[in-house]
Enzyme design. Structure first.
Site, PDB file in Angstrom:
ATOM      1  N   MET A  86       0.841  -1.136  -0.041  1.00 44.17           N
ATOM      2  CA  MET A  86      -0.033   0.054   0.154  1.00 44.17           C
ATOM      3  C   MET A  86       0.909   1.157  -0.013  1.00 44.17           C
ATOM      4  O   MET A  86       1.259   1.573   1.030  1.00 44.17           O
ATOM      5  CB  MET A  86      -0.860   0.138   1.208  1.00 44.17           C
ATOM      6  CG  MET A  86      -1.681   1.113   1.583  1.00 44.17           C
ATOM      7  SD  MET A  86      -2.116   2.316   0.262  1.00 44.17           S
ATOM      8  CE  MET A  86      -2.164   3.669   1.456  1.00 44.17           C
ATOM      9  N   PRO A  87       1.300   1.559  -1.309  1.00 41.41           N
ATOM     10  CA  PRO A  87       2.151   3.023  -1.169  1.00 41.41           C
ATOM     11  C   PRO A  87       0.906   4.162  -1.067  1.00 41.41           C
ATOM     12  O   PRO A  87       0.082   4.214  -1.504  1.00 41.41           O
ATOM     13  CB  PRO A  87       2.752   2.877  -2.581  1.00 41.41           C
ATOM     14  CG  PRO A  87       2.572   1.392  -3.006  1.00 41.41           C
ATOM     15  CD  PRO A  87       1.552   0.910  -2.286  1.00 41.41           C
ATOM     16  N   PHE A  88       1.661   5.177  -0.211  1.00 48.36           N
ATOM     17  CA  PHE A  88       1.072   6.715  -0.470  1.00 48.36           C
ATOM     18  C   PHE A  88       2.050   7.373  -0.968  1.00 48.36           C
ATOM     19  O   PHE A  88       3.213   7.358  -0.735  1.00 48.36           O
ATOM     20  CB  PHE A  88       0.680   6.966   1.209  1.00 48.36           C
ATOM     21  CG  PHE A  88       0.141   8.310   1.007  1.00 48.36           C
ATOM     22  CD1 PHE A  88      -0.900   8.788   0.607  1.00 48.36           C
ATOM     23  CD2 PHE A  88       0.834   9.310   1.689  1.00 48.36           C
ATOM     24  CE1 PHE A  88      -1.708   9.711   0.526  1.00 48.36           C
ATOM     25  CE2 PHE A  88       0.544  10.609   1.672  1.00 48.36           C
ATOM     26  CZ  PHE A  88      -0.927  10.967   1.194  1.00 48.36           C
TER      27      PHE A  88
END
Length: 127
Positions: free
Chosen positions: A1-3
């Site tokens: 889950m990259p931001f």
């Protein structure tokens, strides 16, 4: 889950910014196996008086077209995956948006599953 946080000088159109965002996301899908719906990004634009950089640090010549791309993501990618991501993003932004590869500055900050809450005050990745 990259931001993903994207920082650049002001003056780009909404269409251009959307293309930049999708271009980065496509590289993430292909190079680090991010699901297509795992899409969380913010873009911040700055006036000249708010945006600073060294134009020649590490012998890379930068211009006012510089784009900072800051990823926060789990520490689960290999060095080779990260390097492939850097190459893919710089190449795509250059070919699709005309930004010089030298003006694509990428930073990765890794963290753990317990460092994320996707809403409701819960740590969904460790529940």
């Amino acid at each position: 889950m990259p931001f993903v946080q994207i920082h650049l000088r002001s003056g780009r159109s909404e269409v251009w910014l959307q293309k930049l965002s999708r271009t980065i996301h496509q590289s993430m899908i292909e190079e680090i196996n991010v699901p297509e719906d795992d899409y969380f990004q913010v873009i911040r634009q700055y006036e000249k008086s708010e945006f600073f950089y060294d134009p020649f640090y590490l012998q890379v010549e930068r211009t006012d077209e510089l784009i900072y791309i800051h990823f926060t993501l789990k520490q689960s990618r290999t060095t080779e995956q990260k390097k492939a991501l850097y190459r893919s993003i710089a190449s795509r932004i250059h070919s699709e948006l005309g930004v010089r590869k030298e003006d694509v500055f990428i930073m990765l900050a890794g963290n753990q599953d317990e460092d994320w809450s996707f809403g409701n005050g819960r740590a969904q990745m460790i529940e």
